[in-house]
Write an enzyme that holds these catalytic residues in place. Structure first.
Site, PDB file in Angstrom:
ATOM      1  N   GLY A   1     -24.389  -2.350  33.184  1.00  0.00           N
ATOM      2  CA  GLY A   1     -25.332  -3.248  33.850  1.00  0.00           C
ATOM      3  C   GLY A   1     -26.232  -2.504  34.798  1.00  0.00           C
ATOM      4  N   ASN A   2     -26.968  -3.241  35.600  1.00  0.00           N
ATOM      5  CA  ASN A   2     -27.846  -2.620  36.594  1.00  0.00           C
ATOM      6  C   ASN A   2     -27.804  -3.446  37.871  1.00  0.00           C
ATOM      7  OD1 ASN A   2     -30.185  -4.622  36.570  1.00  0.00           O
ATOM      8  ND2 ASN A   2     -30.055  -4.066  34.397  1.00  0.00           N
ATOM      9  N   ARG A   3     -28.493  -2.976  38.887  1.00  0.00           N
ATOM     10  CA  ARG A   3     -28.341  -3.552  40.217  1.00  0.00           C
ATOM     11  C   ARG A   3     -29.293  -4.700  40.518  1.00  0.00           C
ATOM     12  NH1 ARG A   3     -25.727   0.552  43.598  1.00  0.00           N
ATOM     13  NH2 ARG A   3     -26.722  -0.399  45.390  1.00  0.00           N
ATOM     14  N   SER A   4     -30.036  -5.170  39.526  1.00  0.00           N
ATOM     15  CA  SER A   4     -30.987  -6.248  39.793  1.00  0.00           C
ATOM     16  C   SER A   4     -30.266  -7.546  40.163  1.00  0.00           C
ATOM     17  CB  SER A   4     -31.862  -6.481  38.560  1.00  0.00           C
ATOM     18  OG  SER A   4     -32.716  -7.570  38.810  1.00  0.00           O
TER      19      SER A   4
ATOM     20  N   ALA B   1     -34.758  -6.863  34.815  1.00  0.00           N
ATOM     21  CA  ALA B   1     -34.409  -5.469  34.532  1.00  0.00           C
ATOM     22  C   ALA B   1     -33.618  -5.471  33.226  1.00  0.00           C
ATOM     23  CB  ALA B   1     -33.579  -4.891  35.667  1.00  0.00           C
TER      24      ALA B   1
END
Ligand code: C5P
Length: 229
Positions: free
Chosen positions: A29-32, A96
């Site tokens: 995943g990502n931090r958005s 994102a």
């Protein structure tokens, strides 16, 4: 964007960050957080638009008065965007989206090996939704906006990377977030540049809500100038 600059317009917003499954319990995943995209949906609604928000793993509540479609993966986001974009006058791709996903989804939880060897995760590219919908517009004059978080390097500034990305994606505007110090994700304030194919650059900073109001006003002007294009 006070009042009704988007009255009668349909706006599609993507927000949040995709999660790409690796096995039944893990994902990349990502931090958005989805804060900026949700703020954009709220600002577009306040400006009179009919808004559909495609939210990928949102960590904030979707605004009232907005149709919300929840997705997890880049593939689901892709399918949801293609299904919803048909009658949109303005598409804001603030999510994102993962650029890569694990090539295969393990049917069972990946175990630690008996002999101590490290597992290797093979990645594959995801389809670039923004480039695809920009190259094949659902309707003439549809305005499409992308977002990019960029750092500079030894030879290029973040703005130079943003201009190159705008051209590569083929969209009508690109919103640049400079992430040199990493301080954008999950924060309440932000600073952006908006680049357009005519070479103009607009900039704004403040809370994500303030910046969203500025951005929606900017996008509404672009939409007004491309009617009947
Ligand atoms: O290439 P990059 O990921 O930096 O581009 C960011 C922009 O492209 C964002 O607007 C994002 O929503 C969109 N994007 C996309 N599909 C992908 C990757 C990014 O639509 N697979």
């Amino acid at each position: 964007a006070s009042g009704s600059v988007l009255a009668g317009r349909r706006v599609l917003v993507t927000a949040g960050g995709t999660r790409e499954p690796l096995d039944p319990v893990r994902y990349l995943g990502n931090r958005s957080s989805g804060k900026q995209g949700v703020a954009l949906a709220r600002a577009a609604r306040a400006a009179g638009a009919e808004v559909t928000l495609i939210g990928a793993n949102l960590q904030v509540e979707p605004p009232a008065g907005v149709e919300h479609v929840a997705v997890e993966t880049s593939e689901q986001l892709h399918d949801a965007v293609l299904a919803a974009r048909g009658d949109a006058d303005l598409v804001i791709m603030a999510a994102a989206v993962a650029d890569f996903r694990p090539r295969s989804l393990a049917a069972h939880k990946i175990k630690k090996s008996e002999d101590g060897t490290d597992p290797v995760i093979e990645l594959t590219r995801t389809p670039d939704i923004l480039a695809e919908i920009s190259a094949h517009r659902a309707r003439p004059g549809q305005v499409i906006v992308g977002f990019a978080a960029e750092t500079g390097d030894a030879t290029h500034t973040p703005l130079e990377f943003a201009r190159a990305k705008l051209a590569r994606k083929g969209c009508d505007a690109l919103v640049l977030n400079e992430v040199t110090d990493g301080a954008v994700f999950g924060q309440d304030s932000t600073a952006v540049h908006v680049v357009t194919p005519d070479g103009q650059v607009a900039e704004a900073s403040g809370t994500k809500d303030d910046v969203a109001v500025f951005l929606v006003g900017t996008f509404a002007r672009i939409a007004a100038s491309t009617v009947g294009r």
